[in-house]
Design an enzyme around this catalytic site. Structure first.
Site, mmCIF file in Angstrom:
data_model
loop_
_atom_site.group_PDB
_atom_site.id
_atom_site.type_symbol
_atom_site.label_atom_id
_atom_site.label_comp_id
_atom_site.label_asym_id
_atom_site.label_seq_id
_atom_site.Cartn_x
_atom_site.Cartn_y
_atom_site.Cartn_z
ATOM 1 C CB VAL A 241 -0.889 0.022 1.277
ATOM 2 C CG1 VAL A 241 -1.718 1.293 1.357
ATOM 3 C CG2 VAL A 241 -1.784 -1.199 1.343
ATOM 4 C CB CYS A 242 2.127 3.816 -1.661
ATOM 5 S SG CYS A 242 1.510 3.922 -3.345
ATOM 6 N NE ARG A 243 0.049 10.973 -2.801
ATOM 7 C CZ ARG A 243 -0.701 11.449 -3.803
ATOM 8 N NH1 ARG A 243 -1.949 11.775 -3.591
ATOM 9 N NH2 ARG A 243 -0.190 11.580 -5.002
#
Length: 98
Positions: A62-64
């Protein structure tokens, strides 16, 4: 590269599934809110901390927005890890944030 939507991840968590989530955002971004149980390994440190991961587990990255986690997914896949990118990242996340 295998991908999963934020809604699919949320559904699995709501069903009580134990997911191994790695958030590759920077420490400051992670501190503003994370998915419950997510572990923070900033993208720049993935190469140096991959020894902490288990190749027999499945990890959701997951990231932004999904870009950095996509790069981390491709990198870890090249070393034989079982990883899935959460498409859309935290911008697409509608679930609870800690």
């Amino acid at each position: 590269m295998e991908q999963m939507t934020a809604k699919e991840v949320e559904t699995l968590l709501n069903e009580g599934k134990k997911l191994d989530i790695i958030d590759v955002r920077e420490v400051g971004e992670f501190a503003t809110g994370k998915i419950s149980g997510a572990v923070n390994i900033p993208l720049g440190l993935v190469e140096f901390r991959m020894h902490e991961l288990n190749k027999s587990k499945e990890y959701i990255m997951v990231c932004r927005s999904g870009g950095r986690s996509g790069r981390a997914t491709q990198f870890l896949e090249s070393y034989g890890f079982n990883v899935i990118n959460m498409a859309g990242g935290m911008l697409a996340w509608e679930g609870i944030v800690e």
